[in-house]
Motif scaffolding. Structure first.
Motif, PDB file in Angstrom:
ATOM      1  N   LEU A 177     -17.953 -26.627 -34.455  1.00 21.93           N
ATOM      2  CA  LEU A 177     -18.181 -25.185 -34.362  1.00 21.93           C
ATOM      3  C   LEU A 177     -17.925 -24.721 -32.927  1.00 21.93           C
ATOM      4  CD1 LEU A 177     -19.247 -22.762 -35.989  1.00 21.93           C
ATOM      5  CD2 LEU A 177     -21.546 -23.385 -35.261  1.00 21.93           C
ATOM      6  N   VAL A 178     -17.141 -23.652 -32.794  1.00 23.38           N
ATOM      7  CA  VAL A 178     -16.890 -23.066 -31.472  1.00 23.38           C
ATOM      8  C   VAL A 178     -17.392 -21.628 -31.535  1.00 23.38           C
ATOM      9  CG1 VAL A 178     -15.139 -22.545 -29.735  1.00 23.38           C
ATOM     10  CG2 VAL A 178     -14.787 -24.470 -31.295  1.00 23.38           C
ATOM     11  N   LEU A 179     -18.395 -21.309 -30.722  1.00 25.12           N
ATOM     12  CA  LEU A 179     -18.967 -19.958 -30.741  1.00 25.12           C
ATOM     13  C   LEU A 179     -18.251 -19.089 -29.710  1.00 25.12           C
ATOM     14  CD1 LEU A 179     -22.582 -21.251 -31.072  1.00 25.12           C
ATOM     15  CD2 LEU A 179     -21.411 -19.869 -32.784  1.00 25.12           C
ATOM     16  N   LEU A 180     -17.706 -17.967 -30.183  1.00 29.01           N
ATOM     17  CA  LEU A 180     -16.841 -17.134 -29.335  1.00 29.01           C
ATOM     18  C   LEU A 180     -17.130 -15.657 -29.581  1.00 29.01           C
ATOM     19  CD1 LEU A 180     -13.437 -18.834 -30.193  1.00 29.01           C
ATOM     20  CD2 LEU A 180     -14.479 -18.796 -27.934  1.00 29.01           C
ATOM     21  N   SER A 181     -16.690 -14.814 -28.651  1.00 27.46           N
ATOM     22  CA  SER A 181     -16.715 -13.373 -28.899  1.00 27.46           C
ATOM     23  C   SER A 181     -15.722 -13.060 -30.019  1.00 27.46           C
ATOM     24  CB  SER A 181     -16.307 -12.661 -27.609  1.00 27.46           C
ATOM     25  OG  SER A 181     -15.610 -11.490 -27.897  1.00 27.46           O
ATOM     26  N   ALA A 182     -16.142 -12.163 -30.948  1.00 28.10           N
ATOM     27  CA  ALA A 182     -15.252 -11.796 -32.070  1.00 28.10           C
ATOM     28  C   ALA A 182     -13.904 -11.305 -31.546  1.00 28.10           C
ATOM     29  CB  ALA A 182     -15.908 -10.710 -32.913  1.00 28.10           C
ATOM     30  N   GLY A 183     -13.927 -10.608 -30.408  1.00 27.93           N
ATOM     31  CA  GLY A 183     -12.703 -10.044 -29.844  1.00 27.93           C
ATOM     32  C   GLY A 183     -11.772 -11.097 -29.267  1.00 27.93           C
ATOM     33  N   GLU A 184     -12.305 -12.284 -28.973  1.00 28.72           N
ATOM     34  CA  GLU A 184     -11.462 -13.339 -28.385  1.00 28.72           C
ATOM     35  C   GLU A 184     -10.907 -14.304 -29.430  1.00 28.72           C
ATOM     36  OE1 GLU A 184     -13.668 -15.172 -25.244  1.00 28.72           O
ATOM     37  OE2 GLU A 184     -13.794 -13.273 -24.144  1.00 28.72           O
ATOM     38  N   ILE A 185     -11.458 -14.245 -30.633  1.00 29.38           N
ATOM     39  CA  ILE A 185     -11.035 -15.193 -31.676  1.00 29.38           C
ATOM     40  C   ILE A 185      -9.544 -15.036 -32.027  1.00 29.38           C
ATOM     41  CG2 ILE A 185     -11.386 -15.766 -34.139  1.00 29.38           C
ATOM     42  CD1 ILE A 185     -14.428 -15.757 -33.500  1.00 29.38           C
ATOM     43  N   PRO A 186      -9.000 -13.792 -32.120  1.00 26.58           N
ATOM     44  CA  PRO A 186      -7.546 -13.687 -32.393  1.00 26.58           C
ATOM     45  C   PRO A 186      -6.704 -14.431 -31.353  1.00 26.58           C
ATOM     46  CG  PRO A 186      -8.595 -11.559 -32.707  1.00 26.58           C
ATOM     47  CD  PRO A 186      -9.637 -12.465 -32.116  1.00 26.58           C
ATOM     48  N   ARG A 187      -7.031 -14.269 -30.089  1.00 25.68           N
ATOM     49  CA  ARG A 187      -6.252 -14.927 -29.026  1.00 25.68           C
ATOM     50  C   ARG A 187      -6.344 -16.444 -29.134  1.00 25.68           C
ATOM     51  NH1 ARG A 187      -9.048 -14.142 -23.640  1.00 25.68           N
ATOM     52  NH2 ARG A 187     -10.141 -15.978 -24.405  1.00 25.68           N
ATOM     53  N   GLU A 188      -7.529 -16.960 -29.434  1.00 28.36           N
ATOM     54  CA  GLU A 188      -7.722 -18.416 -29.536  1.00 28.36           C
ATOM     55  C   GLU A 188      -6.937 -18.988 -30.722  1.00 28.36           C
ATOM     56  OE1 GLU A 188      -9.460 -20.246 -27.035  1.00 28.36           O
ATOM     57  OE2 GLU A 188      -8.937 -18.267 -26.270  1.00 28.36           O
ATOM     58  N   LEU A 189      -6.893 -18.215 -31.821  1.00 26.67           N
ATOM     59  CA  LEU A 189      -6.097 -18.639 -32.985  1.00 26.67           C
ATOM     60  C   LEU A 189      -4.611 -18.660 -32.630  1.00 26.67           C
ATOM     61  CD1 LEU A 189      -7.873 -16.523 -35.760  1.00 26.67           C
ATOM     62  CD2 LEU A 189      -7.673 -19.017 -35.800  1.00 26.67           C
ATOM     63  N   ALA A 190      -4.165 -17.600 -31.959  1.00 26.98           N
ATOM     64  CA  ALA A 190      -2.738 -17.482 -31.625  1.00 26.98           C
ATOM     65  C   ALA A 190      -2.311 -18.583 -30.656  1.00 26.98           C
ATOM     66  CB  ALA A 190      -2.448 -16.114 -31.033  1.00 26.98           C
ATOM     67  N   ALA A 191      -3.249 -18.995 -29.778  1.00 33.61           N
ATOM     68  CA  ALA A 191      -2.935 -20.051 -28.808  1.00 33.61           C
ATOM     69  C   ALA A 191      -3.059 -21.437 -29.452  1.00 33.61           C
ATOM     70  CB  ALA A 191      -3.873 -19.947 -27.605  1.00 33.61           C
ATOM     71  N   GLY A 192      -3.605 -21.491 -30.666  1.00 33.54           N
ATOM     72  CA  GLY A 192      -3.789 -22.777 -31.340  1.00 33.54           C
ATOM     73  C   GLY A 192      -4.940 -23.585 -30.768  1.00 33.54           C
ATOM     74  N   ARG A 193      -5.829 -22.922 -30.012  1.00 32.73           N
ATOM     75  CA  ARG A 193      -6.980 -23.667 -29.453  1.00 32.73           C
ATOM     76  C   ARG A 193      -8.082 -23.830 -30.483  1.00 32.73           C
ATOM     77  NH1 ARG A 193      -5.321 -21.167 -24.424  1.00 32.73           N
ATOM     78  NH2 ARG A 193      -6.381 -19.238 -24.984  1.00 32.73           N
ATOM     79  N   ILE A 194      -8.081 -22.993 -31.527  1.00 34.18           N
ATOM     80  CA  ILE A 194      -8.961 -23.229 -32.681  1.00 34.18           C
ATOM     81  C   ILE A 194      -8.077 -23.249 -33.923  1.00 34.18           C
ATOM     82  CG2 ILE A 194     -11.109 -22.299 -31.698  1.00 34.18           C
ATOM     83  CD1 ILE A 194     -10.554 -19.639 -33.036  1.00 34.18           C
ATOM     84  N   HIS A 195      -8.507 -24.032 -34.940  1.00 40.92           N
ATOM     85  CA  HIS A 195      -7.736 -24.130 -36.182  1.00 40.92           C
ATOM     86  C   HIS A 195      -8.086 -23.003 -37.136  1.00 40.92           C
ATOM     87  CE1 HIS A 195      -7.737 -28.268 -34.590  1.00 40.92           C
ATOM     88  NE2 HIS A 195      -6.569 -28.400 -35.204  1.00 40.92           N
ATOM     89  N   LEU A 196      -9.372 -22.674 -37.182  1.00 40.24           N
ATOM     90  CA  LEU A 196      -9.854 -21.618 -38.068  1.00 40.24           C
ATOM     91  C   LEU A 196     -10.695 -20.656 -37.249  1.00 40.24           C
ATOM     92  CD1 LEU A 196     -11.177 -23.681 -41.143  1.00 40.24           C
ATOM     93  CD2 LEU A 196      -9.042 -22.379 -41.030  1.00 40.24           C
TER      94      LEU A 196
END
Ligand SMILES: Nc1ncnc2c1ncn2[C@@H]1O[C@H](COP(=O)(O)OP(=O)(O)OP(=O)(O)O)[C@@H](O)[C@H]1O
Ligand SMILES: O=P(O)(O)OC[C@H]1O[C@H](OP(=O)(O)OP(=O)(O)O)[C@H](O)[C@@H]1O
Length: 239
Positions: free
Chosen positions: A49-68
């Motif tokens: 589990l990676v806890l993040l700001s909702a606003g940062e989750i799109p960027r993390e997905l696009a960078a491939g740093r999170i899978h889901l």
């Protein structure tokens, strides 16, 4: 590699995301002290589990740093111009419903639609020597919506919060923001323009098309898909 699942780190979105996974037999939990952003996953192997700001989750997905990642469709479509290539929507989660709308002062009795706004915007520019200001944090979505409807005589001014207050504060004439109950708009003497909203958003589980889907992450994803009753969850995700 462990499959990384990004989830909003606080508030209603986090609670409802935990509930949604819980209903599918997967227990997400915050661990450590109240202020520590750490968490655990039970009920499926190989997921962190990676806890993040909702606003940062799109960027993390696009960078491939999170899978889901769980976040609103509004944030994904605003922040990722190429979102269809970068992420795949796996499941709408049925909460976090909000419409991205345009609103003007209630006292503008002649302005009910985008066409009316267009007419008023041209007049506004002639009268004031500058373009009518629309406060928003959704620059891309609002700009493309207004372009599609032929509205051009306006400027966007950035507002990252308390957007409905900008009209009373005289920093904007209109706003574009998300609304759910409509209470904030009413309290700030604003009315929604008629017609389709700019976007209808809800919390959604997204998969990154950019992450490293190695065999361990793939196996964890298949196990999650099975828990969700979604054998198609992996379709078009693994590169
Ligand atoms: N009143 C509301 N009702 C329903 N959904 C909402 C409401 N306000 C925000 N949301 C949704 O919640 C998600 C997160 O919005 P928010 O603006 O809180 O994100 P954020 O500011 O990036 O988060 P954070 O405060 O962690 O940085 C968005 O997808 C948004 O559509
Ligand atoms: O239609 P309503 O039910 O009144 O909800 C709409 C409000 O909720 C969100 O604000 P949030 O509380 O997330 O704070 P923000 O101003 O930081 O965006 C949004 O920005 C609106 O202001």
């Amino acid at each position: 590699m462990t499959l990384k699942l990004g989830v909003p780190s606080k508030g209603r979105l986090m609670d409802k995301t935990f509930d949604w996974f819980g209903r599918h037999g997967i227990t997400l939990q915050r661990t450590g002290s109240e202020r520590e952003y750490a968490g655990s996953v039970d009920g499926v192997d190989g997921v962190a589990l990676v806890l993040l700001s909702a606003g940062e989750i799109p960027r993390e997905l696009a960078a491939g740093r999170i899978h889901l990642g769980v976040t609103g469709t509004d944030l994904v479509q605003e922040k990722l111009p190429d979102w269809m290539r970068q992420v795949r929507s796996i499941a709408p989660l049925g909460f976090g419903h909000a419409d991205l709308i345009l609103a003007v002062p209630k006292c503008w009795i002649d302005v009910e639609t985008l066409d009316d706004l267009d007419a008023v915007a041209a007049q506004f520019r002639a009268n004031h020597g500058f373009r009518l200001r629309i406060a928003t944090k959704y620059h891309r979505l609002v700009h493309s919506h207004l372009s599609a409807h032929g509205v051009a005589d306006y400027q966007l001014v950035d507002s990252q919060g308390a957007t409905e207050g900008t009209v009373a504060n005289l920093t904007a004439e209109a706003i574009a923001d998300i609304t759910s109950t409509g209470e904030t708009l009413r309290a700030n003497h604003l009315k929604i323009l008629k017609g389709e909203p700019v976007l209808k958003s809800q919390a959604t589980l997204f998969a990154s098309r950019m992450a490293d889907w190695d065999p361990t992450a793939r196996a964890a994803m298949r196990a999650l898909g099975a828990a969700m009753g979604r054998d198609d969850a992996t379709d078009g995700v693994f590169q």
